[in-house]
Enzyme design. Structure first.
Site, PDB file in Angstrom:
ATOM      1  N   ARG A 236      10.572  30.835  88.325  1.00  0.00           N
ATOM      2  CA  ARG A 236       8.946  30.509  87.589  1.00  0.00           C
ATOM      3  C   ARG A 236       8.560  31.707  87.545  1.00  0.00           C
ATOM      4  O   ARG A 236       7.948  31.419  89.128  1.00  0.00           O
ATOM      5  CB  ARG A 236       9.630  29.478  86.950  1.00  0.00           C
ATOM      6  CG  ARG A 236      10.353  28.726  86.665  1.00  0.00           C
ATOM      7  CD  ARG A 236      11.565  29.227  85.671  1.00  0.00           C
ATOM      8  NE  ARG A 236      10.735  29.504  84.818  1.00  0.00           N
ATOM      9  CZ  ARG A 236      10.876  30.537  83.717  1.00  0.00           C
ATOM     10  NH1 ARG A 236      12.779  30.942  83.551  1.00  0.00           N
ATOM     11  NH2 ARG A 236      10.286  30.656  81.726  1.00  0.00           N
ATOM     12  N   GLU A 265       4.234  38.469  82.002  1.00  0.00           N
ATOM     13  CA  GLU A 265       5.580  39.259  81.397  1.00  0.00           C
ATOM     14  C   GLU A 265       4.703  40.313  80.270  1.00  0.00           C
ATOM     15  O   GLU A 265       4.782  39.895  79.595  1.00  0.00           O
ATOM     16  CB  GLU A 265       6.904  38.591  81.219  1.00  0.00           C
ATOM     17  CG  GLU A 265       7.401  38.015  83.241  1.00  0.00           C
ATOM     18  CD  GLU A 265       8.346  37.519  83.109  1.00  0.00           C
ATOM     19  OE1 GLU A 265       9.577  37.817  82.413  1.00  0.00           O
ATOM     20  OE2 GLU A 265       8.903  37.101  84.256  1.00  0.00           O
ATOM     21  N   HIS A 284      12.663  40.691  85.675  1.00  0.00           N
ATOM     22  CA  HIS A 284      13.233  39.641  84.963  1.00  0.00           C
ATOM     23  C   HIS A 284      14.950  39.705  84.581  1.00  0.00           C
ATOM     24  O   HIS A 284      15.035  39.668  83.342  1.00  0.00           O
ATOM     25  CB  HIS A 284      12.516  39.519  84.355  1.00  0.00           C
ATOM     26  CG  HIS A 284      12.660  37.609  83.800  1.00  0.00           C
ATOM     27  ND1 HIS A 284      11.983  36.347  83.555  1.00  0.00           N
ATOM     28  CD2 HIS A 284      13.541  37.415  83.901  1.00  0.00           C
ATOM     29  CE1 HIS A 284      12.353  35.524  82.931  1.00  0.00           C
ATOM     30  NE2 HIS A 284      13.404  35.167  83.372  1.00  0.00           N
TER      31      HIS A 284
END
Length: 319
Positions: A236, A265, A284
């Site tokens: 995370r 993000e 990601h």
């Protein structure tokens, strides 16, 4: 009896055929949206029987507005975008899908680590610049003589440790919820947090985001690490103070970092990590493989059906 309706609040899937093929025989209609705000979710989901959620914010206001919802399933592992307590107060179970991309994330974490151990990005850049040299520019500890460490010892961390076992590293982990005997059975030494940072040659993060773990990696803890240490985050984004990480890389406090998740993000174009030396950054993607999306969709849909039917749930996170 009216057909059950399941809202997919938002998604990036190329096709929804698999979800539909599982939900339709169970008597549920899939309705897809691209909700960005709580207001979007309320407008689309107020009368839905279940929610499948990707990134959309499921706030207390959303839970309060849901009139028929029997279950909320987060299509992924983290549940940062769901107010768990508010959903629980409304009697709505929230589930995640913790086991759809375990190997993919572990593989990505180790791919980042191994590339940085062998200084592949730096040597590639050097060679393309016209420098042929048989030794690296910085110290390169032998992998088999290194200590591989994980913050966390859940599914992904255990898989990463099993993969690293073949390299002959010493392996350590911190996890307050796993006892030393369980770690020892996997050949891993349980350590406290300070020792984890001090001893790690490679530190890979595999913890959920909670108030206690936010900025677990900060300037003070980075300062306790070896100058040759490598930090990897595929868990995370807010586990790491990324501004402090960029400063540590620039100062040579640690050797390098592999980062796949970020505090915000997409990561801001002017974020200092882009200017930090020896930072290997990915977008990601650790969760992804050609088989991970179908597995994610299948497991999420099956959990939603259990919730609709009032059957025992496999992965409720707000009991």
């Amino acid at each position: 009896m009216p057909k059950l309706r399941v809202l997919l609040t938002d998604h990036g899937y190329p096709t929804l055929q698999l979800l539909e093929s599982i939900l339709t025989p169970a008597g549920a209609e899939l309705i897809a949206a691209q909700c960005k705000t709580p207001e979007d979710v309320i407008a689309a989901g107020r009368d839905m029987d279940a929610l499948l959620v990707t990134w959309a914010p499921i706030t207390a206001a959303v839970s309060t507005a849901l009139t028929r919802c029997k279950v909320i399933v987060r299509c992924g592992i983290g549940v940062d975008n769901v107010d768990l307590a508010a959903a629980k107060a409304r009697g709505i179970p929230v589930c995640n899908v913790p086991d759809y991309g375990v190997r993919e994330v572990a593989e990505h974490a180790l791919a980042l680590a191994l590339a940085l151990v062998r200084q592949l990005p730096q040597i590639d850049h050097r060679l393309r610049g016209g420098t042929w040299k048989l030794t690296p520019d910085r110290p390169m500890p032998a992998l088999h003589a290194s200590t591989f460490a994980t913050a966390g010892f859940g599914r992904i961390a255990r898989t990463a440790h099993e993969m690293m076992r073949a390299f002959g590293c010493q392996r350590i982990a911190f996890d307050p919820y796993v006892d030393a005997a369980a770690m020892a059975a996997a050949g891993v030494e349980k350590v406290e947090l300070d020792a984890l940072f001090a001893r790690a040659d490679i530190l890979s993060l595999h913890l959920p985001l909670t108030p206690e773990t936010k900025h677990l990696v900060n300037a003070a803890r980075l300062a306790r690490m070896k100058k040759t240490a490598i930090l990897v985050n595929t868990a995370r984004g807010p586990l790491v103070d990324t501004v402090a990480l960029a400063a540590a890389l620039k100062a040579g406090t640690i050797a390098s970092a592999g980062v796949d998740v970020y505090e915000k993000e997409p990561i801001e174009k002017d974020h200092p990590l882009f200017g930090a030396p020896n930072a290997l950054l990915t977008s990601h993607v650790a969760w992804y493989s050609e088989s991970s999306i179908p597995r994610l969709q299948q497991l999420a849909a099956e959990e939603a059906i259990r919730g609709l039917r009032g059957e025992p749930l496999k992965n409720q996170v707000n009991r």
